[in-house]
Motif scaffolding. Structure first.
Motif, PDB file in Angstrom:
ATOM      1  N   GLY A 168       0.782  -1.225   0.000  1.00 31.36           N
ATOM      2  CA  GLY A 168       0.000   0.000   0.000  1.00 31.36           C
ATOM      3  C   GLY A 168       0.815   1.276   0.000  1.00 31.36           C
ATOM      4  O   GLY A 168       0.231   2.371  -0.038  1.00 31.36           O
ATOM      5  N   ASP A 169       2.136   1.209   0.049  1.00 31.70           N
ATOM      6  CA  ASP A 169       2.957   2.416  -0.052  1.00 31.70           C
ATOM      7  C   ASP A 169       2.973   2.905  -1.496  1.00 31.70           C
ATOM      8  O   ASP A 169       2.987   2.104  -2.438  1.00 31.70           O
ATOM      9  CB  ASP A 169       4.385   2.135   0.400  1.00 31.70           C
ATOM     10  N   PHE A 170       2.998   4.220  -1.676  1.00 35.99           N
ATOM     11  CA  PHE A 170       3.038   4.766  -3.030  1.00 35.99           C
ATOM     12  C   PHE A 170       3.792   6.091  -3.032  1.00 35.99           C
ATOM     13  O   PHE A 170       3.867   6.792  -2.019  1.00 35.99           O
ATOM     14  CB  PHE A 170       1.627   4.952  -3.599  1.00 35.99           C
ATOM     15  N   TYR A 171       4.355   6.414  -4.184  1.00 32.34           N
ATOM     16  CA  TYR A 171       5.071   7.674  -4.361  1.00 32.34           C
ATOM     17  C   TYR A 171       5.126   7.999  -5.845  1.00 32.34           C
ATOM     18  O   TYR A 171       4.974   7.122  -6.706  1.00 32.34           O
ATOM     19  CB  TYR A 171       6.493   7.602  -3.787  1.00 32.34           C
ATOM     20  N   ASP A 172       5.350   9.268  -6.151  1.00 30.53           N
ATOM     21  CA  ASP A 172       5.458   9.662  -7.560  1.00 30.53           C
ATOM     22  C   ASP A 172       5.939  11.108  -7.642  1.00 30.53           C
ATOM     23  O   ASP A 172       5.844  11.872  -6.670  1.00 30.53           O
ATOM     24  CB  ASP A 172       4.113   9.516  -8.270  1.00 30.53           C
ATOM     25  N   ILE A 173       6.444  11.460  -8.811  1.00 29.65           N
ATOM     26  CA  ILE A 173       6.803  12.834  -9.158  1.00 29.65           C
ATOM     27  C   ILE A 173       6.007  13.200 -10.395  1.00 29.65           C
ATOM     28  O   ILE A 173       6.019  12.462 -11.387  1.00 29.65           O
ATOM     29  CB  ILE A 173       8.308  12.979  -9.434  1.00 29.65           C
ATOM     30  N   GLN A 174       5.300  14.308 -10.333  1.00 28.57           N
ATOM     31  CA  GLN A 174       4.486  14.736 -11.464  1.00 28.57           C
ATOM     32  C   GLN A 174       4.861  16.156 -11.882  1.00 28.57           C
ATOM     33  O   GLN A 174       4.791  17.090 -11.081  1.00 28.57           O
ATOM     34  CB  GLN A 174       2.996  14.695 -11.100  1.00 28.57           C
ATOM     35  N   THR A 175       5.308  16.286 -13.122  1.00 23.49           N
ATOM     36  CA  THR A 175       5.532  17.624 -13.654  1.00 23.49           C
ATOM     37  C   THR A 175       4.183  18.243 -14.002  1.00 23.49           C
ATOM     38  O   THR A 175       3.191  17.532 -14.191  1.00 23.49           O
ATOM     39  CB  THR A 175       6.411  17.556 -14.910  1.00 23.49           C
ATOM     40  N   GLY A 176       4.136  19.567 -14.089  1.00 28.00           N
ATOM     41  CA  GLY A 176       2.857  20.209 -14.360  1.00 28.00           C
ATOM     42  C   GLY A 176       2.989  21.642 -14.813  1.00 28.00           C
ATOM     43  O   GLY A 176       4.090  22.178 -15.007  1.00 28.00           O
ATOM     44  N   LEU A 177       1.820  22.266 -14.951  1.00 28.12           N
ATOM     45  CA  LEU A 177       1.774  23.643 -15.426  1.00 28.12           C
ATOM     46  C   LEU A 177       2.252  24.640 -14.379  1.00 28.12           C
ATOM     47  O   LEU A 177       2.615  25.765 -14.720  1.00 28.12           O
ATOM     48  CB  LEU A 177       0.337  23.992 -15.834  1.00 28.12           C
ATOM     49  N   GLY A 179       4.637  23.932 -11.797  1.00 26.82           N
ATOM     50  CA  GLY A 179       5.782  23.396 -11.081  1.00 26.82           C
ATOM     51  C   GLY A 179       5.685  21.891 -10.960  1.00 26.82           C
ATOM     52  O   GLY A 179       4.774  21.236 -11.485  1.00 26.82           O
ATOM     53  N   THR A 180       6.625  21.329 -10.259  1.00 26.13           N
ATOM     54  CA  THR A 180       6.693  19.881 -10.076  1.00 26.13           C
ATOM     55  C   THR A 180       6.153  19.520  -8.706  1.00 26.13           C
ATOM     56  O   THR A 180       6.463  20.175  -7.714  1.00 26.13           O
ATOM     57  CB  THR A 180       8.145  19.398 -10.213  1.00 26.13           C
ATOM     58  N   ARG A 181       5.327  18.467  -8.667  1.00 27.62           N
ATOM     59  CA  ARG A 181       4.739  18.010  -7.404  1.00 27.62           C
ATOM     60  C   ARG A 181       5.233  16.601  -7.074  1.00 27.62           C
ATOM     61  O   ARG A 181       5.462  15.785  -7.957  1.00 27.62           O
ATOM     62  CB  ARG A 181       3.205  17.992  -7.491  1.00 27.62           C
ATOM     63  N   VAL A 182       5.355  16.338  -5.780  1.00 26.25           N
ATOM     64  CA  VAL A 182       5.793  15.039  -5.282  1.00 26.25           C
ATOM     65  C   VAL A 182       4.768  14.540  -4.278  1.00 26.25           C
ATOM     66  O   VAL A 182       4.229  15.337  -3.490  1.00 26.25           O
ATOM     67  CB  VAL A 182       7.184  15.139  -4.615  1.00 26.25           C
ATOM     68  N   ILE A 183       4.480  13.256  -4.315  1.00 26.03           N
ATOM     69  CA  ILE A 183       3.598  12.651  -3.328  1.00 26.03           C
ATOM     70  C   ILE A 183       4.244  11.402  -2.763  1.00 26.03           C
ATOM     71  O   ILE A 183       4.953  10.668  -3.475  1.00 26.03           O
ATOM     72  CB  ILE A 183       2.222  12.294  -3.940  1.00 26.03           C
ATOM     73  N   LEU A 249       2.249  15.893   0.476  1.00 27.98           N
ATOM     74  CA  LEU A 249       2.367  16.516  -0.839  1.00 27.98           C
ATOM     75  C   LEU A 249       3.442  17.594  -0.772  1.00 27.98           C
ATOM     76  O   LEU A 249       3.451  18.423   0.140  1.00 27.98           O
ATOM     77  CB  LEU A 249       1.038  17.143  -1.264  1.00 27.98           C
ATOM     78  N   ILE A 250       4.334  17.572  -1.732  1.00 26.30           N
ATOM     79  CA  ILE A 250       5.406  18.557  -1.820  1.00 26.30           C
ATOM     80  C   ILE A 250       5.331  19.209  -3.191  1.00 26.30           C
ATOM     81  O   ILE A 250       5.227  18.526  -4.222  1.00 26.30           O
ATOM     82  CB  ILE A 250       6.794  17.914  -1.628  1.00 26.30           C
ATOM     83  N   GLY A 251       5.361  20.529  -3.207  1.00 23.89           N
ATOM     84  CA  GLY A 251       5.382  21.273  -4.464  1.00 23.89           C
ATOM     85  C   GLY A 251       6.674  22.042  -4.618  1.00 23.89           C
ATOM     86  O   GLY A 251       7.157  22.666  -3.659  1.00 23.89           O
ATOM     87  N   PHE A 252       7.225  22.002  -5.817  1.00 22.56           N
ATOM     88  CA  PHE A 252       8.429  22.773  -6.144  1.00 22.56           C
ATOM     89  C   PHE A 252       8.012  23.868  -7.127  1.00 22.56           C
ATOM     90  O   PHE A 252       7.999  23.655  -8.335  1.00 22.56           O
ATOM     91  CB  PHE A 252       9.497  21.872  -6.754  1.00 22.56           C
ATOM     92  N   PRO A 253       7.634  25.044  -6.609  1.00 20.45           N
ATOM     93  CA  PRO A 253       7.107  26.097  -7.491  1.00 20.45           C
ATOM     94  C   PRO A 253       8.189  26.675  -8.388  1.00 20.45           C
ATOM     95  O   PRO A 253       9.347  26.811  -7.984  1.00 20.45           O
ATOM     96  CB  PRO A 253       6.573  27.136  -6.501  1.00 20.45           C
ATOM     97  N   ASN A 389       9.240  21.940 -15.137  1.00 21.29           N
ATOM     98  CA  ASN A 389       8.730  20.910 -16.023  1.00 21.29           C
ATOM     99  C   ASN A 389       9.779  20.515 -17.044  1.00 21.29           C
ATOM    100  O   ASN A 389      10.345  21.350 -17.727  1.00 21.29           O
ATOM    101  CB  ASN A 389       7.482  21.453 -16.726  1.00 21.29           C
ATOM    102  N   THR A 390      10.053  19.206 -17.173  1.00 26.88           N
ATOM    103  CA  THR A 390      11.029  18.723 -18.148  1.00 26.88           C
ATOM    104  C   THR A 390      10.397  17.904 -19.244  1.00 26.88           C
ATOM    105  O   THR A 390      11.099  17.413 -20.109  1.00 26.88           O
ATOM    106  CB  THR A 390      12.085  17.852 -17.450  1.00 26.88           C
ATOM    107  N   ASP A 391       9.056  17.749 -19.219  1.00 22.57           N
ATOM    108  CA  ASP A 391       8.463  16.936 -20.266  1.00 22.57           C
ATOM    109  C   ASP A 391       8.114  17.747 -21.507  1.00 22.57           C
ATOM    110  O   ASP A 391       7.766  17.199 -22.545  1.00 22.57           O
ATOM    111  CB  ASP A 391       7.217  16.194 -19.759  1.00 22.57           C
ATOM    112  N   GLY A 392       8.179  19.084 -21.390  1.00 17.19           N
ATOM    113  CA  GLY A 392       7.960  19.924 -22.561  1.00 17.19           C
ATOM    114  C   GLY A 392       6.521  20.024 -22.977  1.00 17.19           C
ATOM    115  O   GLY A 392       6.213  20.531 -24.059  1.00 17.19           O
ATOM    116  N   ILE A 393       5.559  19.555 -22.155  1.00 19.79           N
ATOM    117  CA  ILE A 393       4.147  19.560 -22.516  1.00 19.79           C
ATOM    118  C   ILE A 393       3.413  20.558 -21.637  1.00 19.79           C
ATOM    119  O   ILE A 393       3.466  20.497 -20.414  1.00 19.79           O
ATOM    120  CB  ILE A 393       3.528  18.153 -22.338  1.00 19.79           C
TER     121      ILE A 393
END
Length: 398
Positions: A168-177, A179-183, A249-253, A389-393
């Motif tokens: 049940g443990d989970f983690y991820d990094i999500q790029t976005g409009l 900044g980058t968010r971490v959970i 939740l961690i945000g990197f603005p 954001n490094t995905d360019g989208i």
């Protein structure tokens, strides 16, 4: 050590049959039964008629069934009675054991071959299950590319059940409009229901973390998703009415490269680890775990804390598998104290990869390698060579 990276899945996730007794890539599993066969015949020839062990040759295909493949076992099932027949015929007539022991060797070979078939099929079934578990793990906990989202990160997941390989443990990094968010989070309970809830939360985080401008809104979306998951599982007859999940939740603005936003939902505060020492994120009002939001007496989501980070500082996020690891005297692992001592001895431990390895090794050493719960260690900091954001989208132009 139990780690999901270990197991029988190949690079592409395909299961492979474990090979026993390999030397330079070649199987030598046939050597022990062959040596046993030669030893039995040799000893029988060198002993008196009062000590006949030629009938022990029935053990040879049994040993082969335990370590060889089906065809290898079948060869020994034929070779054993043939060797018995030849060795017995070479003896004087008054010393020959005769047909009864030959029949015993033949029947033993047939039974050994059948046992080997059952063993190999069981291995294949287990490898298939492990391959499915590996696929689930890579779907839920997707691999994160180096430098993803402009972050330097390292992570390790240790399953309490080494066969299950996912929990049940989970983690991820999500790029976005924005900044980058971490959970990082931990679903209460175990089993497939916990894995399903973790997958649902990650799916929501990956969408909300990309589109939503406010970290608090991301938390609200996760709360709604957890409530929907609970209702669905309960309607299906599951015992999920009391399930919840803690998360951070961690945000990197993008607009403030020397700060992070943090929002805690029933989870322990992350540690800020730097060459100068260890500190915790500042205390404040935190939200309830996901799934329990209706019990919060305060209307609205918990506040987002903005924290300044000095150069070289790393955020350390862990699940309770670390902080609740116990030693033989039932003492919890002192995470902050151990990390502080490690950094004082070697400031380079503040680097994400070294920090994760240090915490993993310390946890396993403290509990003697016996994990009572799934354990995740995640370390992340902003790269100095690139941010955002490094995905360019969907990058918003300033």
């Amino acid at each position: 050590m139990r780690a999901v990276s270990e197991g029988g899945a190949g690079p592409q996730g395909a299961a492979r049959r474990p090979e026993l007794l390999r030397v330079r890539g070649r199987s030598v599993a046939w050597v022990p039964p062959l040596l046993l066969l030669v030893a039995i015949v040799s000893v029988d020839f060198k002993t008196s008629s009062d000590f006949r062990i030629l009938s022990w040759i029935v053990l040879v295909p049994g040993i082969a069934a335990a370590i060889c493949g089906v065809w290898g076992t079948a060869v020994f099932a034929v070779l054993a009675p043939a060797t018995y027949l030849a060795a017995d015929a070479a003896l004087p007539h008054e010393y020959q054991a005769g047909i009864p022991d030959l029949v015993l060797a033949g029947i033993g070979g047939v039974l050994a071959t059948l046992a080997c078939v059952v063993r190999v099929r069981g291995e294949q079934r287990m490898l298939h299950i492990q391959d499915v578990a590996e696929t689930i793990r890579r779907t839920v906990l997707r691999p994160l590319p180096p430098g993803w989202g402009g972050l330097e990160h390292a992570e390790v997941y240790l399953a309490a059940d080494s066969e299950a390989r996912v929990g049940g443990d989970f983690y991820d990094i999500q790029t976005g409009l924005y900044g980058t968010r971490v959970i990082l989070g931990d679903v209460q309970g175990k089993g497939l229901a916990a894995v399903e809830a973790a997958a649902a939360l990650l799916g929501t985080f990956r969408e909300a973390g990309y589109h939503e401008p406010d970290l608090a809104t991301v938390a609200q979306r996760l709360e709604v998703r957890m409530q929907r998951q609970i209702r669905m599982r309960t309607a299906l007859g599951g015992q999920d009415d009391d399930r919840f999940a803690t998360a951070v939740l961690i945000g990197f603005p993008d607009d403030e490269p020397d700060a992070v936003d943090a929002l805690l939902l029933g989870h322990e505060c992350p540690l800020v680890v730097g060459p100068d020492g260890v500190r915790s994120l500042p205390p404040g009002r935190h939200g309830l775990p996901l799934g329990l939001g209706e019990l919060d007496p305060v209307d609205g989501p918990p506040p987002v804390h903005r924290v300044s980070l000095r150069p070289g500082e790393t955020l350390l996020l862990t699940t309770d598998g670390v902080t609740e690891a116990r030693d033989g005297e039932d003492v919890f692992f002192p995470l902050a104290t151990e990390v502080a001592a490690g950094v004082a001895a070697d400031p380079g431990i503040a680097q994400p990869r070294r920090l994760v390895d240090f915490v993993r090794d310390g946890t396993l050493r403290h509990c003697g390698g016996h994990l009572a719960d799934d354990t995740t260690v995640f370390a992340v900091r902003r790269r100095r060579t690139g941010v955002g954001n490094t995905d360019g989208i969907g990058r918003k132009e300033s």
